[in-house]
Design a protein around this motif. Structure first.
Motif, PDB file in Angstrom:
ATOM      1  N   THR A  90     -15.802  40.917   9.922  1.00  0.00           N
ATOM      2  CA  THR A  90     -16.097  39.489   9.787  1.00  0.00           C
ATOM      3  C   THR A  90     -16.799  39.297   8.432  1.00  0.00           C
ATOM      4  OG1 THR A  90     -18.319  39.583  10.745  1.00  0.00           O
ATOM      5  CG2 THR A  90     -16.462  39.351  12.288  1.00  0.00           C
ATOM      6  N   ALA A  96     -15.709  45.685   6.829  1.00  0.00           N
ATOM      7  CA  ALA A  96     -15.145  46.965   7.271  1.00  0.00           C
ATOM      8  C   ALA A  96     -15.933  48.121   6.653  1.00  0.00           C
ATOM      9  CB  ALA A  96     -13.681  47.047   6.890  1.00  0.00           C
ATOM     10  N   MET A 103     -16.986  43.718  19.435  1.00  0.00           N
ATOM     11  CA  MET A 103     -16.589  45.118  19.302  1.00  0.00           C
ATOM     12  C   MET A 103     -16.635  45.798  20.675  1.00  0.00           C
ATOM     13  SD  MET A 103     -18.469  46.276  15.740  1.00  0.00           S
ATOM     14  CE  MET A 103     -17.580  47.851  15.726  1.00  0.00           C
ATOM     15  N   ASP A 139     -13.811  48.911  12.028  1.00  0.00           N
ATOM     16  CA  ASP A 139     -12.387  48.827  11.690  1.00  0.00           C
ATOM     17  C   ASP A 139     -12.051  47.432  11.190  1.00  0.00           C
ATOM     18  OD1 ASP A 139     -11.985  51.460  12.463  1.00  0.00           O
ATOM     19  OD2 ASP A 139     -11.518  50.908  14.546  1.00  0.00           O
ATOM     20  N   ALA A 140     -10.951  47.344  10.450  1.00  0.00           N
ATOM     21  CA  ALA A 140     -10.566  46.069   9.841  1.00  0.00           C
ATOM     22  C   ALA A 140     -10.415  44.955  10.884  1.00  0.00           C
ATOM     23  CB  ALA A 140      -9.273  46.245   9.050  1.00  0.00           C
ATOM     24  N   LYS A 141      -9.936  45.283  12.071  1.00  0.00           N
ATOM     25  CA  LYS A 141      -9.723  44.246  13.085  1.00  0.00           C
ATOM     26  C   LYS A 141     -11.027  43.673  13.638  1.00  0.00           C
ATOM     27  CE  LYS A 141      -9.078  47.662  16.790  1.00  0.00           C
ATOM     28  NZ  LYS A 141      -8.139  48.156  17.834  1.00  0.00           N
ATOM     29  N   TYR A 142     -12.149  44.405  13.420  1.00  0.00           N
ATOM     30  CA  TYR A 142     -13.445  43.909  13.874  1.00  0.00           C
ATOM     31  C   TYR A 142     -14.295  43.355  12.726  1.00  0.00           C
ATOM     32  CZ  TYR A 142     -12.270  46.537  18.077  1.00  0.00           C
ATOM     33  OH  TYR A 142     -11.643  47.018  19.197  1.00  0.00           O
TER      34      TYR A 142
END
Length: 275
Positions: free
Chosen positions: A208, A213, A115, A203-206
């Protein structure tokens, strides 16, 4: 027992000594700093243990050296940042204050690996102090600061994080020049959604499997219970030390995967040499 009940109990204990100072309100006001009407330059050096952010599972020792300045209207020698005093009457103070939080790399915070880093956070805003009792031996007052906040690395990132509101009840006991001053701090921190998102949003892109999220919300961030001691007897050198306990069981974002602890602590020491 939840954090609010614990805070109520501590407030009662801190106000118990008030009866011993019931007649002090008529005494002259001199509990502020020695030589408060003189302008002085100095050098401040401090160190302490601070958590990486509220609710973080870890913290680290921090070190800081900075210039210090003290006058009737401006103070840059305290652990809570710089302050410009615009109004200083017996029952009311109004000032503009500034403080900052040091940056931390995401690589040093396991739960935030991958992140963005936590940049330097700058806080600036007005502050009102309302005194219930003010004397040469004892002060009790309500402190009402609003801080507007930005986070920056002074390169490409410059994020406006909106605001925090952190009302606190403060007491100050003056034991005389040879014994120093003791202060207590009971604080309630309320923060905007954007400021809370800086620490707790995922955020969704981070996301796991171990870090789902999460959308951060505005609301209670923490309660703070603190003590501060200062000693000015060895002028031109002054010393101060503080310890704080952070209670976060009622934090609005306690369910964030980045919010790992419901209690925390910090301690700081500061020495100032005036030229």
């Amino acid at each position: 027992m939840n954090d609010l009940k614990i805070l109520t109990l501590i407030i009662s204990l801190c106000l118990f000594p008030l009866s011993a100072f019931a007649d002090a309100d008529s005494a002259p006001v001199d509990i502020t700093d020695i030589q408060e009407h003189q302008s002085q330059w100095g050098l401040a050096a401090g160190t302490g243990w601070i958590t990486d952010y509220p609710g973080a599972a870890q913290g680290r020792m921090r070190y800081l050296v900075m210039p210090a300045f003290h006058s009737k209207y401006i103070t840059v020698d305290r652990q809570d940042g710089a302050r410009a005093h615009l109004v200083n009457e017996r029952r009311i103070k109004f000032s503009v204050s500034f403080s900052f939080l040091l940056p931390t790399s995401a690589q040093d915070i396991p739960v935030r690996n991958g992140m963005p880093n936590l940049d330097l956070i700058l806080q600036l805003g007005p502050e009102l102090q309302l005194y219930f009792l003010r004397s040469s031996t004892f002060n009790i007052y309500l402190r009402l600061p609003i801080r507007f906040i930005v986070a920056t690395d002074f390169k490409s990132d410059f994020d406006y994080l909106q605001w925090t509101f952190a009302p606190s009840l403060r007491t100050e006991y003056n034991f005389g020049a040879k014994y120093g001053k003791l202060g207590t701090r009971l604080e309630f921190d309320f923060a905007s959604a954007r400021y809370q998102s800086y620490f707790y949003q995922v955020d969704a892109k981070y996301a796991t499997p171990d870090r789902p999220a999460y959308n951060a919300k505005m609301g209670i961030m923490e309660y703070i219970v603190g003590l501060q001691y200062s000693y000015d007897y060895l002028m031109p050198v002054t010393f101060s030390a503080s310890a704080n306990i952070y209670l976060m069981r009622d934090a609005v974002n306690r369910n964030s995967p980045l919010h790992l602890k419901s209690e925390g602590y910090s301690f700081l020491g500061l020495a100032v040499y005036y030229f």
